[in-house]
Design an enzyme around this catalytic site. Structure first.
Site, short mmCIF file in Angstrom:
data_model
loop_
_atom_site.label_atom_id
_atom_site.label_comp_id
_atom_site.label_asym_id
_atom_site.label_seq_id
_atom_site.Cartn_x
_atom_site.Cartn_y
_atom_site.Cartn_z
N CYS A 419 0.83 -1.21 0.00
CA CYS A 419 0.00 0.00 0.00
C CYS A 419 0.86 1.27 0.00
CB CYS A 419 -1.00 -0.03 1.15
SG CYS A 419 -2.40 1.07 0.85
N HIS A 546 -3.72 -4.74 0.34
CA HIS A 546 -3.18 -5.27 1.61
C HIS A 546 -3.24 -6.80 1.55
CE1 HIS A 546 -2.57 -1.62 3.94
NE2 HIS A 546 -3.58 -1.14 3.26
N GLU A 548 -1.68 -8.97 3.13
CA GLU A 548 -1.58 -9.63 4.43
C GLU A 548 -2.96 -9.99 5.00
OE1 GLU A 548 -1.19 -6.48 3.80
OE2 GLU A 548 -1.65 -5.15 5.48
#
Ligand code: GLN
Length: 596
Positions: A419, A546, A548
């Site tokens: 990001c 994102h 993750e």
């Protein structure tokens, strides 16, 4: 004896002005059909209630039951979007764009299940609904009270989740600790829930803490006793007590807690520290927590033993690998919230997932970029085999991140930008490869000569902060022949939380200089993935998303796999096993075998 919830519901619906009972419930709701496990914390916060509750939910899920978690937050914010990660941990984003507490990430990972706004509730949401209903005359002339109206709205939220998810068991996690002013009405609502739903519909689990002060060298149960007593004063008799502690809780201490809380010894369990959260479900099973819940809620008939055997085998395979790592790598995380690990909870988990799949333990090295310059970057990154530049907002630490990226790009250090990290990678490349001196983001320097990162067009009209970013799951179209294509194929769904993007007019000059935008939005010219050719760098990858947030133990996120793999090759130059970016889990393999 329980009460007849159906009868209560009907009388509350038919004669709302003549009864004190107030049961707003969604259409199709039948009291007693869905069961509830309510997890409450005593003594102190930060005991890992979400981890505990998701692990227990997993034990039931593994038995073939469908589960749906919900977190009830005490604070008045409508969601977590405006919270500072320094104070509250990372803001987790769901596919539907809900910005929520990091515990929702724990549930998604543990249960391998996508959640939605129905799974996250704050006091702000509850009060907003109550006030909206009052303004539209929904209370039929009654004075609106904490009990039954606000507590009724809490139960309504749980029942909406029960109907929408059709779950066998809804897991309710009450935020904070018994005794907090903020969550007192949630606890009262749970007492009422047990009354309205009837006997064997609700299982109360109290998570408590057993102290072991160094100066005494023994475990002390007083704080736990008092905490549970406080819960009982609220009219809630726990059915199960989980004693958090550093070491296994002794029988003597458990006996004391049992005696003071009316909970039989076989339902007072130890829950001591362990190496990975993914080992907790097995620990709970071995102790007998799952059986205790099944018995309390009379769910024996819904258990599928065959399914449980199969699912546990898959999970044991994962935990076996988790325990037997053969190699070690260190990944640097360059961010300004390095003081608070919770601010990066999902990144840490995503690295763990990738590490387990590659048989490597990933150590973390925290690099505070507010201190890093072009001159010190090499020294700050000397010990790491790979680097992550995580998401962020604002100016502080940005130049340090750019210095780290310059070092990684020019020395072949494996690197993943996330990001804000993606945006910083674009700025670094513009400045140092495309000779756009002073290139920057509008967020940092609105007057700069080369604003390579700029506000998204739709963001220009937006006023106010809560829930206004580009949020949630979006599809990404992937360019053929790229590393991203090897990871994802033609399309991938990723989650976003940003206001800025690559300024479209700079895409062509950046690409001409060697930056490959390998993934973009199908609808607009928004760049989502970037990479450098593996001919010039072993692993230089970044994303506006994102990644993750969508990594799961059984399906590690390919961008993290790529990073850990490249770090592994850097740490062990003779390591030559090939990388499968999309490893099929045992379950997926079984499904494809069954289908073929
Ligand atoms: N501040 C950047 C933006 O708003 C990046 C946000 C993030 O890293 N989550 O676009």
């Amino acid at each position: 004896m329980g009460i007849d919830g159906d009868k209560l519901l009907n009388s509350a619906r038919e004669r709302p002005d003549q009864t004190e009972f107030y049961m707003p419930s969604p259409a199709g709701y039948r009291p007693g059909q869905c069961k509830y496990v309510v997890v409450l914390g005593t003594v102190m916060s930060g005991l890992g209630k979400g981890i505990f509750s998701s692990s227990l939910a997993k034990c039931l899920q593994d038995k073939g039951l469908s589960v749906a978690p919900i977190k009830l937050e005490g604070y008045l914010n409508v969601d977590s979007g405006t919270l500072n990660p320094y104070r509250h941990g990372e803001v987790f984003v769901l596919d539907d764009g809900t910005e929520c507490d990091m515990d929702l990430g724990t549930y998604e990972r543990m249960l391998d299940q996508d959640l939605s706004r129905l799974n996250f509730c704050t006091s702000g949401q509850i009060y907003r609904r109550v006030l909206d209903r009052e303004r539209t005359g929904g209370y039929l002339g009654r004075d609106v009270q904490m009990i039954p109206h606000v507590t009724g709205e809490v139960m309504n939220r749980l029942r909406e989740l029960a109907v929408a998810s059709q779950a066998d068991v809804v897991f309710v996690e009450i935020g904070g600790t018994v005794g907090d002013v903020e969550n007192a009405y949630y606890i009262e609502a749970m007492r009422q829930l047990a009354f309205e739903e009837g006997e064997h519909s609700v299982c109360f689990v109290a998570l408590t803490y057993v102290l072991e002060p160094n100066i005494l060298g023994e475990q002390k149960s007083k704080a736990a006793q008092l905490g549970i007593r406080q819960l009982m004063e609220c009219g809630i008799q726990p059915h199960i007590i989980a004693c958090r502690a550093e070491n296994p809780v002794t029988k003597q201490v458990r006996e004391k807690i049992a005696l003071f809380s009316n909970v039989p010894m076989e339902r007072v369990f130890s829950m001591h520290d362990c190496e990975s959260v993914y080992l907790i479900p097995d620990m709970l099973r071995a102790a007998g927590y799952d059986r205790a819940v099944i018995e309390r809620l009379k769910l024996e008939e819904r258990v599928d033993a065959e399914e449980e055997r199969r699912r546990r085998e898959v999970w044991s395979d994962y935990t076996r690998r988790l325990k037997s790592v053969a190699r070690h790598v260190t990944v640097g995380i360059t961010g300004k919230y390095t003081a608070v690990r919770d601010a990066y909870a999902s990144i840490i988990k995503a690295l763990e997932h990738a590490g387990v799949h590659l048989g490597v333990k990933v150590h973390l090295s925290w690099i505070d970029t507010t201190e890093v310059t072009d001159e010190t970057a090499a020294q700050c990154l000397a010990q790491v085999h790979g680097m992550i530049v995580p998401g962020a907002f604002g100016t502080r630490g940005a130049e340090g991140k750019i210095a780290c990226l310059k070092h990684a790009r020019s020395t072949g250090l494996p690197c993943l930008g996330i990001c804000y990290g993606f945006q910083m990678a674009v700025i670094e490349f513009a400045r140092n490869v495309c000779a756009m001196e002073g290139a920057n983001s509008d967020e940092i320097d609105p007057d700069c000569r080369y604003p390579v990162i700029t506000l998204l067009p739709e963001q220009k009209k937006i006023e106010g902060l809560g829930g206004t970013m580009r949020l949630g799951g979006h599809n990404v179209v992937v360019r053929e022949g790229t590393l991203a294509y090897r990871m994802f194929g033609p399309q991938v769904r990723l989650r976003f939380r940003h206001r800025y993007e690559v300024e479209p007019r700079y895409i062509a000059p950046l690409e001409a200089a060697g930056m490959i935008f390998s993934g973009r939005s199908p609808h607009a010219e928004i760049m989502h993935l970037l990479e450098l050719s593996q001919n010039v760098h072993p692993y230089y990858f970044a994303t506006q998303a994102h990644p993750e947030l969508t990594s799961r133990p059984m399906s590690p996120q390919p961008m993290f796999l790529g990073l850990v793999y490249a770090a592994l090759k850097r740490a062990y130059p003779d390591y030559d096993a090939p990388l499968d970016y999309r490893p099929a889990t045992e379950t997926q393999r079984e499904i494809s075998v069954a289908e073929s």
